[in-house]
Design a protein around this motif. Structure first.
Motif, PDB file in Angstrom:
ATOM      1  N   ARG A   1       0.832  -1.191   0.000  1.00 52.31           N
ATOM      2  CA  ARG A   1       0.000   0.000   0.000  1.00 52.31           C
ATOM      3  C   ARG A   1       0.873   1.250   0.000  1.00 52.31           C
TER       4      ARG A   1
ATOM      5  N   VAL B   1     -10.114  -0.131  13.174  1.00 53.02           N
ATOM      6  CA  VAL B   1      -8.968   0.672  12.731  1.00 53.02           C
ATOM      7  C   VAL B   1      -8.057   0.961  13.933  1.00 53.02           C
TER       8      VAL B   1
ATOM      9  N   ARG C   1      -6.130  -2.116  14.774  1.00 52.66           N
ATOM     10  CA  ARG C   1      -5.006  -2.315  13.860  1.00 52.66           C
ATOM     11  C   ARG C   1      -3.764  -1.580  14.369  1.00 52.66           C
TER      12      ARG C   1
ATOM     13  N   GLY D   1      -4.578  -6.929  10.189  1.00 53.49           N
ATOM     14  CA  GLY D   1      -4.911  -6.401   8.864  1.00 53.49           C
ATOM     15  C   GLY D   1      -3.797  -5.628   8.191  1.00 53.49           C
ATOM     16  N   MET D   2      -2.581  -5.690   8.723  1.00 50.44           N
ATOM     17  CA  MET D   2      -1.481  -4.952   8.111  1.00 50.44           C
ATOM     18  C   MET D   2      -0.576  -5.842   7.266  1.00 50.44           C
TER      19      MET D   2
ATOM     20  N   GLN E   1      -4.250  -7.717   3.941  1.00 52.53           N
ATOM     21  CA  GLN E   1      -4.895  -6.432   4.251  1.00 52.53           C
ATOM     22  C   GLN E   1      -6.304  -6.593   4.841  1.00 52.53           C
ATOM     23  N   GLY E   2      -6.418  -7.523   5.765  1.00 50.68           N
ATOM     24  CA  GLY E   2      -7.674  -7.643   6.488  1.00 50.68           C
ATOM     25  C   GLY E   2      -8.661  -8.640   5.907  1.00 50.68           C
TER      26      GLY E   2
ATOM     27  N   ALA F   1     -10.505  -9.425   9.337  1.00 51.95           N
ATOM     28  CA  ALA F   1     -11.392  -8.307   9.684  1.00 51.95           C
ATOM     29  C   ALA F   1     -12.719  -8.795  10.267  1.00 51.95           C
TER      30      ALA F   1
ATOM     31  N   GLU G   1     -10.945   1.793   4.869  1.00 54.33           N
ATOM     32  CA  GLU G   1      -9.667   2.393   5.229  1.00 54.33           C
ATOM     33  C   GLU G   1      -8.516   1.632   4.599  1.00 54.33           C
ATOM     34  N   ARG G   2      -8.602   0.305   4.585  1.00 53.76           N
ATOM     35  CA  ARG G   2      -7.577  -0.515   3.930  1.00 53.76           C
ATOM     36  C   ARG G   2      -7.558  -0.216   2.427  1.00 53.76           C
ATOM     37  N   TRP G   3      -8.746  -0.137   1.867  1.00 49.05           N
ATOM     38  CA  TRP G   3      -8.899   0.076   0.427  1.00 49.05           C
ATOM     39  C   TRP G   3      -8.239   1.383   0.001  1.00 49.05           C
TER      40      TRP G   3
ATOM     41  N   CYS H   1     -10.578 -10.293  -2.007  1.00 49.22           N
ATOM     42  CA  CYS H   1     -11.160  -9.694  -0.810  1.00 49.22           C
ATOM     43  C   CYS H   1     -12.576  -9.181  -1.112  1.00 49.22           C
TER      44      CYS H   1
END
Lengths: 545, 402
Positions: A306, A456, A459, A465-466, A470-471, A475, A503-505, A523
């Motif tokens: 990311r 969040v 995290r 999710g890191m 990515q979750g 999640a 937020e991940r997106w 995902c």
């Protein structure tokens, strides 16, 4: 309206605010921290997590370099579990000016930074993934620091010493009584409840957002925000911090942070009214990856997880609006002297590295105003979890029966507090996040002790999710645990799940190619195709929850 | 150093299909599955070798995860190489001897009747179980008297007379335990007008890799590559092996796991049924009599990984009178030396359980499979005799009773 009386109010839950809160609590001052989002959610959590040795500043800013190396040594003692002493290299590439190398050695001497020249072979031994075409290398005491853990540990310590923490609570205004600021009006952003907090001194540690806080007290303070972007690489392509030995520029550092590597950073001016909506630009990513590849060729072959960006809070010292007046150093403003508004001080500028020093300066001034005569103890008192040296082998032995990877990862994240998290008997080490080895026990601990309000936040405390997915796999499990441990209703947990995935997106969107794209497609298939999450209707803001 | 060839874990999108297909993860909760032990943990192991989990030792290296993976991650390779990259190697007498099939075979074949007799005695079994940690329930393959190579020496001349020849990598099992299979290979290939060349060879390295003797495995591999390549180029022949795991190692484990260049033999090397099937397709089908037997065919994991199962099935289908049931693809559990270790024995049997049940339901007279260790496992765990496809083919050719 709810009303809280206290001695000191700290606005801003970044490293500086959290550090100030802890410093005050250590001196026995009752304090309240107000943060509009989550702790370490602003500039603090949006850097590359480098434990500066000061070498980067040695040539241009000797004062900052000296501060850095001093704080570097202190942090290595008080924040062991937030720090990894990886060591660092400054390497000269064929296209770089070779004279900078010698200049750096000389200036490091002035700053008191241990900087030794190593041969190219030695550098390649220290960091085998390095570009083998480098011309020269220097070894410096750089390291890595986790800003989330650092801030959270400061807050935890303060809370254990009696401080109050209000996260997701925005300051809507400073309450003035004549020429004094006596309190703040704020609003819980989740529940909408308004409250007023009164105290003898208000410390404005809200970084770049300090301009708004001051404005609400009728004080003019001008910030010059500058955006820095970074990209995250799927795994650790280096185990040593790799710097490019040249005049500071874009994309000249790769930091190994926990299980990933980060390429940093760019620098771009942004307008103040845009600071809450900044995004990473395409050209920044191109620059970062291009320069990163020159340092470590593997960059071109690995997945980019990311990209993200933060705002540096540069401040105008004298109130003049001239760009040349901008300081990169620490700025402590006593508004009683500067603007004849009592009861308010602003601490700004500086860096994550000097957060403790900034907190000390702010707390010194605050205590002087409160007439509290206690000395600062933060340079000697270890943060919770860092009381003793971390011994992985010992912990692995103590928790026999729990996988090494779980024990090692939990110890890495929480230091000695691992004993509050894992229990052999409770069997609470079932994995929730499989990429980063986050267990149910760790989530329970975070929910109960670390001011976690949503996924969040979770995290930032645990790294859930890191990892590469990515979750994707963790999640929904985490959302379920919020309900299990009475931290949310099931409707709230659904909303959290959506917010977390969004937020991940946001961070994946700028790097949408290759494996990251495949990952995101999968995902999406799980959460939309299987769960239909996009079709779940949530009550609108303001509607009764 | 992170080698670029080994970063396939980076492509894992965590779909977890490998764990669904993992026979070991299904059999025991001690193994967290290939996704966790492979790509997930690899990131952590790169960060710090101290984060290594013992649980990956449960992996049998059956490679079913790699077949399942849609992202082409070399999952089993990752796990195998982690075993010897990160674990401190403690010397274990048992592993040393289990890994050295050629050494053991060389000694045992000198007095095979004694070995075969003693190994079945209770005190010996007790000793092996208690001190060597080889489970007493485990039945050992019988050793033959003398070696296959000695038999071949007597027939070398007539084999070299053929115009077309194939270099035959017989492997340890044929050499020390089952000469008949080697002779059957000769029968079948001769019937197709192909002479059999046997050249110098060492153990292919499968048991060495499984037990962590990587340097020795590399040494053997280099020897085999050199010897087979030389022999093949001299006679212009293709190379065949009748052991699915040996040919898998020669073809895929050498470059992927041992990181050796095997391009000299890669193209010329076939598992035997592929070699036969290709010639069948071209019309080179020997005269065959009926073999009126009800058989169930079990496909070994490593043959599946190579994509060679169809060849065996097509070849078997050409045998008149053979009534064939193709069993659902399952792992038998033995995984070479894995099932000979006390700590894994129960897991191995549980993995194979589904296969044993399916065999029972098929109600065959014999079971056919390509892999010698699958044969031991099935013969030990079910009442059925197990034969190699080439043996069945040889019986169709020479008309002897199967």
């Amino acid at each position: 309206m709810k009303r809280i009386e206290t001695e000191a109010i700290v606005i801003g839950g970044g490293a500086t605010g959290a550090g100030t809160l802890r410093d005050l609590s250590l001196r026995g001052v009752r304090a309240v921290l107000i943060e509009k989002s989550d702790i370490a959610s602003g500039t603090t959590g949006r850097n590359h997590g480098l434990l500066h040795s000061g070498t980067r500043y040695a040539v241009n800013d000797l004062e900052s370099a000296r501060e850095c190396i001093r704080e570097n040594k202190i942090l290595k003692k008080i924040a062991r579990h937030c720090i990894e002493d990886t060591g660092g290299l400054f390497v000269t590439l064929p296209e770089d000016d070779p004279s900078y190398h010698g200049k750096l050695i000389e200036h490091c001497k002035y700053a008191g930074i241990r900087c030794e020249e190593v041969s190219v072979q030695e550098a390649l031994r220290i960091e085998p993934n390095l570009n083998p075409n480098i011309l020269a290398a220097l070894r410096v005491p750089d390291g890595t620091i986790d800003p989330f853990r650092l801030t959270s540990a400061n807050v935890l310590d303060a809370q254990e010493r009696g401080a109050t923490v209000l996260t997701h609570t925005g300051v809507s205004g400073i309450i003035r009584e004549g020429d004094r600021a006596i309190g703040v009006r704020c609003r819980d952003r989740r529940t909408g409840v308004e409250l007023e907090v009164f105290g003898g001194i208000i410390v404005n540690a809200s970084g770049v957002w300090g301009q708004e806080i001051c404005a609400s007290a009728g004080i003019a303070l001008r910030m010059f925000p500058s955006k820095g972007s970074m990209v995250i690489i799927d795994y650790r392509i280096n185990n040593v911090v790799v710097n490019r030995c040249r005049v500071p520029s874009d994309g000249d550092i790769i930091v190994p942070g926990d299980t990933v590597s980060l390429i940093g950073t760019t620098s771009k001016k942004v307008e103040y009214d845009k600071i809450d909506e900044i995004t990473v630009d395409e050209d920044e990513i191109a620059t970062l990856l291009e320069s990163g590849e020159k340092l470590i060729p593997n960059v071109s072959r690995t997945r980019v997880l990311r990209a993200y960006c933060g705002v540096r809070p540069l401040i105008a010292v004298s109130g003049e609006m001239d760009g040349r007046e901008i300081s990169r150093g620490i700025v402590l403003i006593d508004h009683e002297r500067r603007d004849s508004v009592g009861g308010l001080i602003t601490i700004a500028g500086g860096k994550l590295m000097t957060y403790r020093l900034m907190a000390e300066m702010a707390a010194d001034l605050a205590c002087a105003k409160l007439k509290v005569r206690k000395k600062c103890r933060t340079q000697k008192t270890a943060l919770p979890g860092s009381e003793r040296k971390l011994d992985q082998a010992k912990s692995v032995k103590f928790f026999t029966g729990i996988p090494n990877s779980v024990v090692g990862s939990t110890l890495y994240r929480h230091g000695q507090r691992i004993r509050n998290i894992l229990h052999r008997e409770k069997r609470n080490y079932g994995l929730i996040c499989e990429c980063e080895m986050v267990t149910e026990g760790e989530i329970e601990y975070a929910l109960k002790k670390l001011n976690v309000k949503d996924i969040v936040d979770l995290r930032r405390r645990t790294r859930i999710g890191m990892g590469p997915c990515q979750g994707q796999l963790c999640a929904y499990r985490a959302a379920g645990l919020f309900v299990k441990y009475d931290s949310a209703t099931s409707a709230e947990s659904n909303k959290m799940l959506v917010d977390f995935l969004e937020e991940r997106w946001k961070g994946i969107k700028p790097v949408l190619w290759g494996d990251a794209l495949r990952e995101v497609e999968f995902c999406y298939w799980i959460y939309q195709g299987l769960f239909g999450l996009g079709d779940v209707r949530f009550p609108e803001e303001g509607e009764d929850r | 150093m992170i080698k670029l060839e080994n970063i396939s874990f980076d492509h894992c999108i965590k779909c977890t299909v490998c764990t669904i297909y993992c026979p070991v993860a299904r059999a025991t909760h001690h193994f967290p599955g290939p996704k966790q032990s492979g790509p997930d943990m690899e990131r952590l192991r790169i960060k710090s070798p101290g984060l290594l989990d013992d649980s990956l030792k449960y992996c049998t290296n059956c490679k079913r995860c790699e077949i399942a993976c849609p992202s082409n991650v070399k999952i089993a390779d990752l796990i195998q190489s982690s075993k010897w990259r990160y674990f401190r190697k403690a010397f274990r007498v048992r592993d040393f001897f289990l890994a050295r099939t050629d050494l053991m075979g060389g000694v045992a074949t000198r007095a095979s009747f004694l070995v075969n007799f003693f190994i079945k005695l209770f005190p010996v079994k007790f000793f092996l179980d208690r001190f060597m940690k080889i489970p007493s329930e485990r039945r050992f393959p019988r050793y033959a008297q003398g070696t296959f190579r000695a038999w071949y020496k007597k027939h070398r001349k007539e084999q070299e007379a053929f115009a077309e020849k194939a270099v035959y990598f017989h492997g340890c099992y044929v050499n020390y335990n089952n000469h008949d299979l080697g002779k059957d290979v000769v029968t079948v290939l001769n019937a197709m007008n192909v002479g059999v060349i046997v050249t110098d060879e060492k153990c292919c390295g499968v048991p060495l890799i499984a037990n962590g003797y990587i340097d020795k495995a590399r040494k053997n591999a280099l020897f085999n590559i050199e010897s087979l390549a030389r022999s093949a180029s001299e006679s212009g022949a293709r190379i065949v092996s009748a052991s699915s795991s040996c040919s898998f190692a020669l073809k895929h484990e050498y470059p992927n796991l041992l990181e050796l260049d095997n391009s000299a033999i890669f193209d010329g090397l076939d598992y035997i049924t592929r070699f036969i099937h290709e010639r069948f397709e071209k019309g080179n089908v020997p005269a065959m009599g009926p073999v009126p037997v009800r058989a169930a065919y079990h496909s070994p994991c490593h043959l599946e990984r190579m994509g060679g199962v169809m060849n065996t099935i097509e070849v078997l289908k050409k045998i008149p009178g053979l009534e064939l049931t193709i069993l659902h693809s399952e792992c038998c559990g033995i995984a070479g030396t894995y099932g000979f270790k006390k700590e894994y024995y129960k897991v191995a049997q549980k993995v194979g359980d589904e296969l044993f049940k399916r065999i029972e339901r098929a109600n065959p007279e014999i079971v056919i499979t390509d892999c010698e260790t699958c044969k031991w496992q099935i013969e030990m765990s079910t009442p059925y005799r197990v034969e190699h496809p080439v043996t069945v083919l040889a019986r169709a050719i020479d008309g002897k009773k199967l």
